[in-house]
Design a protein around this motif. Structure first.
Motif, mmCIF file in Angstrom:
data_model
loop_
_atom_site.group_PDB
_atom_site.id
_atom_site.type_symbol
_atom_site.label_atom_id
_atom_site.label_comp_id
_atom_site.label_asym_id
_atom_site.label_seq_id
_atom_site.Cartn_x
_atom_site.Cartn_y
_atom_site.Cartn_z
ATOM 1 N N ILE A 90 18.195 -1.996 -11.410
ATOM 2 C CA ILE A 90 18.263 -1.310 -10.115
ATOM 3 C C ILE A 90 19.221 -0.139 -10.293
ATOM 4 N N PHE A 91 19.036 0.899 -9.519
ATOM 5 C CA PHE A 91 19.964 2.023 -9.604
ATOM 6 C C PHE A 91 20.113 2.709 -8.263
ATOM 7 N N ASN A 92 21.092 3.617 -8.243
ATOM 8 C CA ASN A 92 21.400 4.499 -7.118
ATOM 9 C C ASN A 92 22.364 3.852 -6.134
ATOM 10 N N ILE A 129 23.771 4.129 -12.476
ATOM 11 C CA ILE A 129 24.184 5.145 -11.496
ATOM 12 C C ILE A 129 24.395 6.485 -12.210
ATOM 13 N N ASP A 130 24.274 7.555 -11.447
ATOM 14 C CA ASP A 130 24.546 8.879 -12.013
ATOM 15 C C ASP A 130 26.017 9.235 -11.851
ATOM 16 N N SER A 131 26.861 8.694 -12.700
ATOM 17 C CA SER A 131 28.255 9.174 -12.748
ATOM 18 C C SER A 131 28.249 10.308 -13.769
ATOM 19 N N THR A 178 25.840 4.231 -16.853
ATOM 20 C CA THR A 178 25.795 5.568 -16.262
ATOM 21 C C THR A 178 24.723 6.408 -16.943
ATOM 22 N N PHE A 179 24.061 7.259 -16.161
ATOM 23 C CA PHE A 179 23.018 8.122 -16.729
ATOM 24 C C PHE A 179 23.660 9.421 -17.203
ATOM 25 N N ALA A 180 24.496 9.338 -18.183
ATOM 26 C CA ALA A 180 25.194 10.490 -18.745
ATOM 27 C C ALA A 180 25.563 10.117 -20.192
ATOM 28 N N PRO A 192 17.893 25.202 -13.691
ATOM 29 C CA PRO A 192 18.883 24.734 -12.721
ATOM 30 C C PRO A 192 19.819 23.647 -13.236
ATOM 31 N N ARG A 193 19.542 23.069 -14.396
ATOM 32 C CA ARG A 193 20.454 22.039 -14.902
ATOM 33 C C ARG A 193 21.368 22.583 -16.004
ATOM 34 N N PHE A 194 21.326 23.893 -16.189
ATOM 35 C CA PHE A 194 22.209 24.582 -17.131
ATOM 36 C C PHE A 194 23.670 24.093 -17.007
ATOM 37 N N MET A 231 22.117 8.959 -23.077
ATOM 38 C CA MET A 231 21.958 10.365 -23.477
ATOM 39 C C MET A 231 20.670 10.874 -22.840
ATOM 40 N N LYS A 232 20.761 12.059 -22.256
ATOM 41 C CA LYS A 232 19.586 12.565 -21.580
ATOM 42 C C LYS A 232 19.569 14.072 -21.619
ATOM 43 N N HIS A 233 18.451 14.693 -21.387
ATOM 44 C CA HIS A 233 17.148 14.077 -21.200
ATOM 45 C C HIS A 233 16.383 14.390 -22.476
ATOM 46 N N TYR A 234 16.080 13.383 -23.226
ATOM 47 C CA TYR A 234 15.507 13.527 -24.555
ATOM 48 C C TYR A 234 14.047 13.938 -24.455
ATOM 49 N N ASP A 245 12.622 23.824 -13.370
ATOM 50 C CA ASP A 245 12.844 22.419 -13.697
ATOM 51 C C ASP A 245 11.520 21.702 -13.979
ATOM 52 N N ARG A 246 11.518 20.850 -14.975
ATOM 53 C CA ARG A 246 10.383 19.971 -15.248
ATOM 54 C C ARG A 246 9.082 20.729 -15.479
ATOM 55 N N THR A 247 9.182 21.755 -16.311
ATOM 56 C CA THR A 247 7.955 22.490 -16.642
ATOM 57 C C THR A 247 7.817 22.558 -18.160
ATOM 58 N N VAL A 275 18.820 5.869 -23.691
ATOM 59 C CA VAL A 275 18.345 7.256 -23.638
ATOM 60 C C VAL A 275 17.445 7.413 -22.417
ATOM 61 N N MET A 276 17.525 8.567 -21.760
ATOM 62 C CA MET A 276 16.572 8.874 -20.690
ATOM 63 C C MET A 276 15.662 9.996 -21.177
ATOM 64 N N ILE A 277 14.397 9.858 -20.820
ATOM 65 C CA ILE A 277 13.390 10.753 -21.390
ATOM 66 C C ILE A 277 13.221 11.996 -20.518
ATOM 67 N N SER A 310 12.645 5.785 -18.558
ATOM 68 C CA SER A 310 11.970 6.998 -18.081
ATOM 69 C C SER A 310 12.875 7.696 -17.082
ATOM 70 N N ASP A 311 12.513 8.914 -16.722
ATOM 71 C CA ASP A 311 13.171 9.530 -15.579
ATOM 72 C C ASP A 311 12.317 9.204 -14.346
ATOM 73 N N TRP A 312 12.810 9.605 -13.221
ATOM 74 C CA TRP A 312 12.274 9.317 -11.883
ATOM 75 C C TRP A 312 10.762 9.591 -11.809
ATOM 76 N N ALA A 521 20.940 20.849 -7.475
ATOM 77 C CA ALA A 521 20.570 19.932 -8.555
ATOM 78 C C ALA A 521 19.067 19.964 -8.745
ATOM 79 N N GLU A 522 18.670 20.006 -10.003
ATOM 80 C CA GLU A 522 17.238 19.883 -10.348
ATOM 81 C C GLU A 522 16.371 20.927 -9.644
ATOM 82 N N THR A 523 15.152 20.544 -9.251
ATOM 83 C CA THR A 523 14.172 21.516 -8.749
ATOM 84 C C THR A 523 14.678 22.355 -7.561
HETATM 85 C C1 BGC Z 1 17.226 13.039 -12.758
HETATM 86 C C2 BGC Z 1 18.047 12.205 -13.700
HETATM 87 C C3 BGC Z 1 18.781 11.123 -12.961
HETATM 88 C C4 BGC Z 1 17.769 10.301 -12.190
HETATM 89 C C5 BGC Z 1 18.369 9.130 -11.456
HETATM 90 C C6 BGC Z 1 16.378 12.186 -11.831
HETATM 91 O O1 BGC Z 1 15.805 12.952 -10.830
HETATM 92 O O2 BGC Z 1 16.412 13.905 -13.499
HETATM 93 O O3 BGC Z 1 18.925 13.022 -14.432
HETATM 94 O O4 BGC Z 1 19.505 10.334 -13.843
HETATM 95 O O5 BGC Z 1 17.116 11.139 -11.254
HETATM 96 O O6 BGC Z 1 19.072 9.525 -10.351
#
Ligand code: BGC
Length: 753
Positions: A90-92, A129-131, A178-180, A192-194, A231-234, A245-247, A275-277, A310-312, A521-523
């Motif tokens: 579970i997460f978040n 969690i995303d710390s 943690t997802f980091a 945007p994730r630069f 480690m992400k995002h591989y 983002d995501r293209t 690893v997160m993909i 996987s990612d979301w 963040a992201e898109t």
């Molecule tokens: C992000 C990930 C993050 C995940 C979980 C996704 O949208 O791309 O970096 O870890 O959400 O919150």
């Protein structure tokens, strides 16, 4: 509010019952697994349902009363997830914003209580969690600078310390994953994730990424100070062709291996657990479907043995977005066959249902499922979850200690990068009358950026009270009476009151103009134009026109183009997204309490349509292209003192085969105050089978020097440090002439195989 649910919740929160649940659970796991054969035994006795459940990760909202504004478990939904589907992870945060530790503990105790009492094998849940830059979803957690700012510090022990703080605070909440860290290298300035990355250079990102992994994980994942890193995002996410983002990313294999693989390889060497993909496509293949990247390279070449998540939504997106799988079932089959262990589904039960069907239909061998489950259970064992899945007293005491803020402040201070300081205009005098202006001057969003209390970091409600903005920190630094503030324009550069700012500038000795970006963040952070919004630039121009000296402070995730407003700025301080202590760090640097030592970890572009990196090749730097230079080079970073380099020495003019070449250089502080300098060693090969870059960073050391002090800095070079990926995708060091460059000094030598 639904009173039935409220009642259930009250029962679940009863401390006596919680204690009984803990006792029952611990008794059920009287002999928790401690070896890989124990894990094998569990896997062999699990049903297919249980196994596909372990490979499933859900958002916590799937277990809660929909729409509730506190953590309210719906016992039916909870039982469906944990008992019927036997989900493994579970997460978040439950509410999308930070929660006090007490709430986290209640949440963790509740889910673990059910998982370890009511499921056939009593397997605990792996909670994630995303710390990302501190425990931002734990109320009172410490937010340190974002990745790009950390990279500017060039200080691995400090970066490791930040990650360790994050680990301790995350674990204090009862969360052990943690997802980091974010290990994509930043080579597409629009992306945007630069700001989440550790810069554009693979070596710097490798050293600092490995430091983060060590900081998160320590030596023993079971310790109450550790969390599993991810480690992400591989891999290749950070290089989308159109910057969005995501293209699609188009990355030839040699380039992928040369620039994008090394930080992941370094993290694997540092023992990263998961690893997160990458959600995007590399060369037309969604990475979630790439057996080549997920299995051949990651597992067979790098030797990664951990869990691949996987990612979301990304498994089902093989069907719905990427159109490489004709059906949802094909999508699941494709991802698992490619090498996926766990799907961040995260909001339905499609994954376990379809995966079970794929196995029953003979499309995926059960042995493949067993592999993934073994990895997941091994991680749970290593994290100590089978022994005690609950929040640990020994971890709780490590939360929000005052010294953590000092670590975050130090990191923000070391990140500050002085890009320009005409005539040593900075530091400012503390009795100067200062106008502080601009859209980033009085907001916490541009200091903290994404993953700050909320995903986008733009919800003021959740920022802790008392954290200063830049204008507040400057008032604290020099007293409120000498400081006037005018926003001038907003982030989009819309005119609010430029005239007021101009009028106030006339009464000031100096203008501190804070420009840049809001948080994203992201898109939602996608942009089509890298220029700093015209209105922000116009504010700068209007303020320059007053004739008062203007210092630009840039708070931004990306290097927005500022070509037109650079020449008239007396000084430019790059602040990145420096975190909760960032405003103080800015004030300390502007007024001379801290000597800036940050080095720009990316190439700051001058033009919209000429994206450069520091390791460009000869074709980019041709003399007939006079404007072909970036605004600020990678590694730019001035100090209030001066450093001189001398005596660059090599022990031999030739490096042979597996030998070693010792390099030394003297670095002196020739100024009047103590300062830190990052001594960077670059190499350059004159001719090679792949057009050689003009320079590559191969080593660095950060040193501290008193005025007048000289230190000799030593490096050792081997063939590995001179290697590059050739056209056959192999790492090779070719015989040839090289140059080593440190500071303004160069020496040539020859490498012979
Ligand atoms: C992000 C990930 C993050 C995940 C979980 C996704 O949208 O791309 O970096 O870890 O959400 O919150």
């Amino acid at each position: 509010m639904n009173h039935a649910n409220l009642k259930k919740r009250t029962i679940m929160r009863h401390p006596g019952l919680a204690a009984i649940l803990v006792a029952v659970a611990l008794a059920a796991n009287a002999r928790p697994p401690t070896t890989s054969s124990d894990i094998d035994r569990i896997v062999h006795s699990m049903s297919l349902d249980e196994k596909v459940g372990q490979m499933t990760q859900l958002d916590i909202s799937m277990l809660l009363v929909p729409g509730a504004n506190t953590i309210a478990f719906d016992t039916n939904r909870m039982r469906e997830a944990i008992v019927e589907y036997g989900i493994g992870s579970i997460f978040n945060p439950g509410l999308g914003h930070p929660m006090p530790l007490k709430e986290w503990h209640y949440l963790i105790r509740t889910v673990q209580g059910m998982a370890t009492t009511e499921t056939p094998h009593k397997i605990p849940i792996l909670y994630g969690i995303d710390s990302i830059h501190g425990a931002s979803f734990m109320e009172g957690g410490t937010l340190y600078p974002q990745g790009m700012a950390l990279a500017a510090t060039c200080d691995p022990p400090l970066v490791q310390a930040c990650a360790h703080v994050s680990a301790m605070e995350t674990r204090a909440a009862g969360v052990r994953w943690t997802f980091a860290p974010v290990l994509g290298v930043a080579r597409q300035p629009l992306w945007p994730r630069f700001p989440e990355t550790l810069g554009e250079d693979p070596y710097l990102a490798s050293v600092l990424g490995a430091a983060e992994v060590r900081g998160f994980q320590g030596r023993n994942l079971a310790a109450p100070t550790a969390v599993a890193a991810c480690m992400k995002h591989y891999m290749g996410y950070s290089f989308p062709f159109n910057g969005h983002d995501r293209t699609l990313a188009l990355i030839p294999d040699y380039y992928l291996r040369e620039y994008f693989l090394p930080p992941f390889a370094a993290a694997v060497r540092a023992g990263v657990a998961t690893v997160m993909i990458n959600s995007g496509e590399v060369n037309g293949v969604p990475v979630h479907a790439s057996h080549y990247l997920l299995t051949d390279v990651l597992r067979h070449e790098l030797g990664f043995r951990g869990v691949a998540v996987s990612d979301w939504h990304d498994v089902i997106r093989l069907h719905t977005w990427h159109h490489v799988a004709a059906t949802p079932e094909d999508a699941v089959g494709m991802a698992v066959k490619a090498g996926l262990d766990m799907s961040m589904v995260p909001d339905d039960y499609s994954f376990p249902t379809l995966l079970k069907k794929a196995v029953e239909d003979g499309k995926i061998p059960e042995s493949r499922i067993d592999e993934s489950v073994r990895r997941i259970l091994t991680l749970k064992m290593e994290l100590g979850l089978f022994k005690d899945p609950y929040p640990e007293a020994a971890a709780v005491k490590n939360f929000a200690r005052p010294e953590y803020r000092k670590v975050a402040l130090r990191a923000a201070e070391e990140a500050m990068t002085l890009l320009k300081n005409e005539g040593n205009f900075l530091p400012l005098k503390k009795d100067d009358k200062v106008l502080v202006a601009g859209p980033t001057a009085n907001t916490l969003f541009s200091l903290n950026g994404c993953w700050s209390y909320t995903w986008q970091g733009t919800n003021a409600e959740w920022y802790p009270p008392g954290e200063p903005t830049v204008v507040q920190a400057i008032r604290k630094e020099i007293g409120a009476t000498n400081v006037v503030y005018d926003e001038g324009v907003d982030f989009e550069g819309m005119d609010i009151s430029t005239a007021n700012a101009v009028a106030d500038a006339k009464n000031a000795d100096v203008v501190v103009l804070c420009l840049g970006e809001n948080s994203y963040a992201e898109t939602p952070g996608d942009i089509n134009d890298l220029d700093l919004p015209a209105g922000q630039q116009a504010l700068a121009m209007d303020l320059y026109a007053t004739g008062k000296p203007v210092v630009l402070v840039l708070l931004e995730g990306r290097g927005r183009i500022i070509r037109k407003i650079v020449p008239d700025a007396r000084a430019i301080l790059m602040g990145y997204w420096p975190g909760s202590q960032g405003a103080q760090a800015i004030a300390h640097v502007l007024f001379g309490d801290f000597d800036p030592s940050g080095k720009l970890p990316f190439t700051y572009n001058r033009y919209q349509n000429n994206f450069l990196t520091y390791d460009r090749d000869y074709t980019d730097g041709r003399p007939e292209a006079p404007d072909d230079t970036p605004q600020f080079e990678f590694g730019t970073g001035l100090s209030y003192t001066t450093f001189a380099y001398s005596n660059l020495k090599l022990t031999s003019p030739v490096l042979k085969g597996t030998g070693k070449l010792q390099v030394s250089v003297d670095v002196s502080n020739t100024g009047k105050r103590e300062g830190m300098e990052t001594v960077e060693l670059f190499t350059h090969e004159f001719y090679a089978s792949i057009a050689p870059p003009l320079k590559r960073l191969r080593a660095f050391k950060k040193i501290d020097l008193q005025p007048g002090q000289t230190r000799t800095v030593h490096f050792t070079l081997t063939a590995r440090d001179l290697a590059f990926v050739n056209a056959q995708s192999q790492l090779a060091t070719e015989t040839g002439d090289f140059e080593v460059e440190i500071g303004n000094l160069e020496q040539t030598f020859r490498y012979e195989e």
